[in-house]
Design an enzyme around this catalytic site. Sequence first.
Site, PDB file in Angstrom:
ATOM      1  N   ARG A   1      32.894  25.281  41.488  1.00 17.48           N
ATOM      2  CA  ARG A   1      32.276  26.453  42.108  1.00 17.48           C
ATOM      3  C   ARG A   1      30.764  26.347  42.173  1.00 17.48           C
ATOM      4  NH1 ARG A   1      36.933  30.061  41.353  1.00 17.48           N
ATOM      5  NH2 ARG A   1      36.491  32.067  42.288  1.00 17.48           N
TER       6      ARG A   1
ATOM      7  N   ARG B   1      31.435  38.926  44.092  1.00 18.47           N
ATOM      8  CA  ARG B   1      32.044  37.586  44.074  1.00 18.47           C
ATOM      9  C   ARG B   1      31.719  36.821  45.354  1.00 18.47           C
ATOM     10  NH1 ARG B   1      37.840  39.447  43.297  1.00 18.47           N
ATOM     11  NH2 ARG B   1      38.446  37.268  43.536  1.00 18.47           N
TER      12      ARG B   1
ATOM     13  N   ARG C   1      44.347  43.093  40.372  1.00 19.03           N
ATOM     14  CA  ARG C   1      43.422  42.469  39.419  1.00 19.03           C
ATOM     15  C   ARG C   1      42.189  43.344  39.221  1.00 19.03           C
ATOM     16  NH1 ARG C   1      42.665  36.286  41.333  1.00 19.03           N
ATOM     17  NH2 ARG C   1      40.519  36.856  40.841  1.00 19.03           N
TER      18      ARG C   1
ATOM     19  N   ARG D   1      45.176  42.654  47.737  1.00 22.78           N
ATOM     20  CA  ARG D   1      45.979  41.685  46.975  1.00 22.78           C
ATOM     21  C   ARG D   1      46.658  42.365  45.784  1.00 22.78           C
ATOM     22  NH1 ARG D   1      43.331  36.131  45.099  1.00 22.78           N
ATOM     23  NH2 ARG D   1      41.780  37.483  44.109  1.00 22.78           N
TER      24      ARG D   1
ATOM     25  N   LYS E   1      43.656  30.101  48.804  1.00 20.16           N
ATOM     26  CA  LYS E   1      43.798  28.884  47.979  1.00 20.16           C
ATOM     27  C   LYS E   1      45.037  28.950  47.091  1.00 20.16           C
ATOM     28  CE  LYS E   1      39.794  29.447  45.952  1.00 20.16           C
ATOM     29  NZ  LYS E   1      39.448  30.748  46.570  1.00 20.16           N
TER      30      LYS E   1
HETATM   31  P1  ADP Z   1      42.480  32.838  46.850  1.00 20.73           P
HETATM   32  O1  ADP Z   1      43.310  32.118  45.835  1.00 20.73           O
HETATM   33  O2  ADP Z   1      41.724  31.897  47.757  1.00 20.73           O
HETATM   34  O3  ADP Z   1      41.602  33.885  46.263  1.00 20.73           O
HETATM   35  P2  ADP Z   1      45.012  34.113  47.664  1.00 20.73           P
HETATM   36  O4  ADP Z   1      45.939  32.994  47.991  1.00 20.73           O
HETATM   37  O5  ADP Z   1      45.177  34.829  46.404  1.00 20.73           O
HETATM   38  O6  ADP Z   1      43.490  33.590  47.836  1.00 20.73           O
HETATM   39  O7  ADP Z   1      45.085  35.140  48.894  1.00 20.73           O
HETATM   40  C1  ADP Z   1      44.342  36.362  48.885  1.00 20.73           C
HETATM   41  C2  ADP Z   1      45.179  37.479  49.509  1.00 20.73           C
HETATM   42  O8  ADP Z   1      45.383  37.226  50.892  1.00 20.73           O
HETATM   43  C3  ADP Z   1      46.580  37.621  48.905  1.00 20.73           C
HETATM   44  O9  ADP Z   1      46.903  38.994  48.853  1.00 20.73           O
HETATM   45  C4  ADP Z   1      47.492  36.869  49.884  1.00 20.73           C
HETATM   46  O10 ADP Z   1      48.799  37.398  49.901  1.00 20.73           O
HETATM   47  C5  ADP Z   1      46.779  37.090  51.212  1.00 20.73           C
HETATM   48  N1  ADP Z   1      46.878  35.936  52.115  1.00 20.73           N
HETATM   49  C6  ADP Z   1      46.884  34.615  51.797  1.00 20.73           C
HETATM   50  N2  ADP Z   1      46.963  33.838  52.888  1.00 20.73           N
HETATM   51  C7  ADP Z   1      46.984  34.681  53.952  1.00 20.73           C
HETATM   52  C8  ADP Z   1      47.047  34.493  55.387  1.00 20.73           C
HETATM   53  N3  ADP Z   1      47.078  33.265  55.929  1.00 20.73           N
HETATM   54  N4  ADP Z   1      47.042  35.592  56.150  1.00 20.73           N
HETATM   55  C9  ADP Z   1      46.999  36.835  55.604  1.00 20.73           C
HETATM   56  N5  ADP Z   1      46.938  37.080  54.283  1.00 20.73           N
HETATM   57  C10 ADP Z   1      46.927  36.029  53.454  1.00 20.73           C
HETATM   58  P1  ADP Z   2      39.349  33.975  43.580  1.00 19.57           P
HETATM   59  O1  ADP Z   2      39.588  32.605  44.093  1.00 19.57           O
HETATM   60  O2  ADP Z   2      40.297  34.986  44.089  1.00 19.57           O
HETATM   61  O3  ADP Z   2      37.924  34.358  43.640  1.00 19.57           O
HETATM   62  P2  ADP Z   2      39.753  33.104  40.831  1.00 19.57           P
HETATM   63  O4  ADP Z   2      41.020  33.534  40.216  1.00 19.57           O
HETATM   64  O5  ADP Z   2      39.608  31.686  41.273  1.00 19.57           O
HETATM   65  O6  ADP Z   2      39.514  34.092  42.025  1.00 19.57           O
HETATM   66  O7  ADP Z   2      38.540  33.419  39.861  1.00 19.57           O
HETATM   67  C1  ADP Z   2      38.386  34.648  39.211  1.00 19.57           C
HETATM   68  C2  ADP Z   2      37.141  34.612  38.326  1.00 19.57           C
HETATM   69  O8  ADP Z   2      37.297  33.587  37.311  1.00 19.57           O
HETATM   70  C3  ADP Z   2      35.850  34.246  39.036  1.00 19.57           C
HETATM   71  O9  ADP Z   2      35.241  35.375  39.637  1.00 19.57           O
HETATM   72  C4  ADP Z   2      35.014  33.690  37.865  1.00 19.57           C
HETATM   73  O10 ADP Z   2      34.525  34.736  37.036  1.00 19.57           O
HETATM   74  C5  ADP Z   2      36.051  32.939  37.058  1.00 19.57           C
HETATM   75  N1  ADP Z   2      36.172  31.518  37.466  1.00 19.57           N
HETATM   76  C6  ADP Z   2      37.247  30.920  38.051  1.00 19.57           C
HETATM   77  N2  ADP Z   2      36.993  29.619  38.306  1.00 19.57           N
HETATM   78  C7  ADP Z   2      35.714  29.375  37.867  1.00 19.57           C
HETATM   79  C8  ADP Z   2      34.869  28.233  37.862  1.00 19.57           C
HETATM   80  N3  ADP Z   2      35.267  27.065  38.372  1.00 19.57           N
HETATM   81  N4  ADP Z   2      33.636  28.379  37.331  1.00 19.57           N
HETATM   82  C9  ADP Z   2      33.223  29.544  36.819  1.00 19.57           C
HETATM   83  N5  ADP Z   2      33.964  30.663  36.800  1.00 19.57           N
HETATM   84  C10 ADP Z   2      35.199  30.595  37.320  1.00 19.57           C
END
Ligand code: ADP
Ligand code: ADP
Length: 216
Positions: free
Chosen positions: A92, A170, A159, A126, A16
Amino acid sequence: MSQPHVLLLGAPGAGKGTQSERLAEAFDIEHVTTGDALRANKDMDLSHMDTEYDTPRAYMEAGELVPDEVVNEIVKTALEEADGYVLDGYPRNLDQAEYLSDITDLDAVIFLDVSEDELVDRLTGRRVCDDCGANYHVEFNPPETEGVCDKCGGDLIQRDDDTEDTVRERLRVYEENTEPVVEHYRDEGVLVEIDGEDTPDDVFDAVKSAVEDAAN
Ligand code: ADP
Ligand code: ADP
Ligand code: ZN
């Protein structure tokens, strides 16, 4: 249509953040992400609220959801200030989805589909830039020099919540709370489902087309 209102859904690690950054640039819209907003306000005092923990940090480190009243407020303010936006990390749970429908209209709802094994590999590998927030992966998207941000030279860090145990929690929280949100938009017939396991470029082509189609 004025600037598009895009909702990007997907499990933790689905891509995302990676895709939102590109969309924001391509369509000149705001990237609104509750995760980054909460990380910037980790030690916000919640003790006046009737919540389990006193700071966002405590929820995030446990892999649990930060209370709705906190995130709803963040999203409301951010959306009021944005013309177009791509919303990432929210809603979420179903209560957040209901709140969102009260405060804005969506043009496109996109779901990035990625299997659980791939999610674990992506999250544990990541790395993010401590200065500019740019996103890397030790194997799938490495920086030119290990540990150093290509864009700004900042330090790349892992992170706190990208460790294997917290990742599992998660993903459990996602299944329980957020999968029903995906289901809700699918039932409404508005969900565009995209294979998130393609390369970032191919995923972006599909996401971009979905937004362009929504604009027509
Ligand atoms: P999210 O915001 O949904 O948690 P991220 O965009 O942070 O996801 O991506 C999670 C990890 O996967 C990062 O380390 C990113 O560089 C990697 N990543 C993102 N898109 C791809 C893809 N299409 N193929 C392989 N790795 C990816
Ligand atoms: P990812 O997409 O990689 O899981 P985020 O950066 O979106 O990670 O979220 C990290 C943390 O922030 C989540 O595990 C949660 O604790 C909190 N968080 C983010 N967005 C929300 C939301 N919409 N509602 C509740 N908690 C949230
Ligand atoms: Zn950087």
